[in-house]
Design an enzyme around this catalytic site. Sequence first.
Site, PDB file in Angstrom:
ATOM      1  CE  LYS A 129      -3.830   2.256   2.415  1.00 45.24           C
ATOM      2  NZ  LYS A 129      -4.750   2.180   3.568  1.00 45.24           N
ATOM      3  CE  LYS A 153      -6.288   1.781  -0.997  1.00 46.50           C
ATOM      4  NZ  LYS A 153      -6.961   1.834   0.312  1.00 46.50           N
TER       5      LYS A 153
END
Length: 322
Positions: free
Chosen positions: A194, A247
């Site tokens: 992330k 992500k």
Amino acid sequence: MELAKRPRRLRTSEGIRKLARETSLNIDDFIYPMFVVEGSGIEKEIPSMPGIMHYSVDRLLRELENVQKAGIPGVILFGIPDEKDETGTGAFLSDGIVQKALREAKKRYPELLFSADLCLCEYTSHGHCGIIKDEKIDNDLTLDILARAAVSLAEAGADIIAPSDMMDGRVGVIRKALDSQAFTDRAIMAYSVKYASSFYGPFRDAAGSTPAFGDRKTYQMDYHGRKEAMREIELDIAEGADIIMVKPALAYLDILHQAATRFDYPLAAYNVSGEYCMIKAAAQKGWIDERGAALEALTAIKRAGAQIIISYFAKDAALWLK
């Protein structure tokens, strides 16, 4: 002119293009993100995310019927509580907003797959993803809260726990907590990679999770690198993650592809709010074709190696792919 090779033969019609196609999107690839709020009778569009709503639990239940009818296999729930505090208490309360939604939704739609995002940012008054001590995010103090929240979400009916906080060691602590409470069958979908991204802006507006001070760069990843991403995935797998995630998606297709090549694990990609809204905004201006651009972007995510695509386009894609 005589040519031995004519690749255009496989492009001459839609039928032959489909036969030769390497990558195909399927509605079974998708998880649909949904935002649930306190109250009743609420179904309100989020200003910065066209077509995406805040739902109270009663309206969420009604919308889940549409999700199921569309053939989307599952959703991931994000909660926005009325009250927040310094330690994100609402994340683990048995009557927390996501917990209430899960209990009702699982009774009504037992065949849908329910993932629960696990992070403190929606529940803390300061908007950070961890506990603050001495003006810093304290990794290890945060782990205990995450473990309690994971168990609470599992008790409420979550099939998949999805920690998105990026604290070191959280997957192992969550796995141990779930197993100790006999939730050995609940999967962990770790936000393993992330990045500290500018593409989260609309989500933070939707979730009310913009940090009150500073930024998240001490725990989310620096977008300049690739090697660290592979190390993060290795750690999460070693700690017990069942699904790994990258992500954002579109700006990180290289990371996604490398993860798919290197790790024989189910791989998810989050087509985040900023990626969604760029297409939506340009389409509203008449600058691009929304359906064409969205399907092209989603196909690129799958072509790069994602088996699971979390996307705000999931409901639209369900219609387009029929």
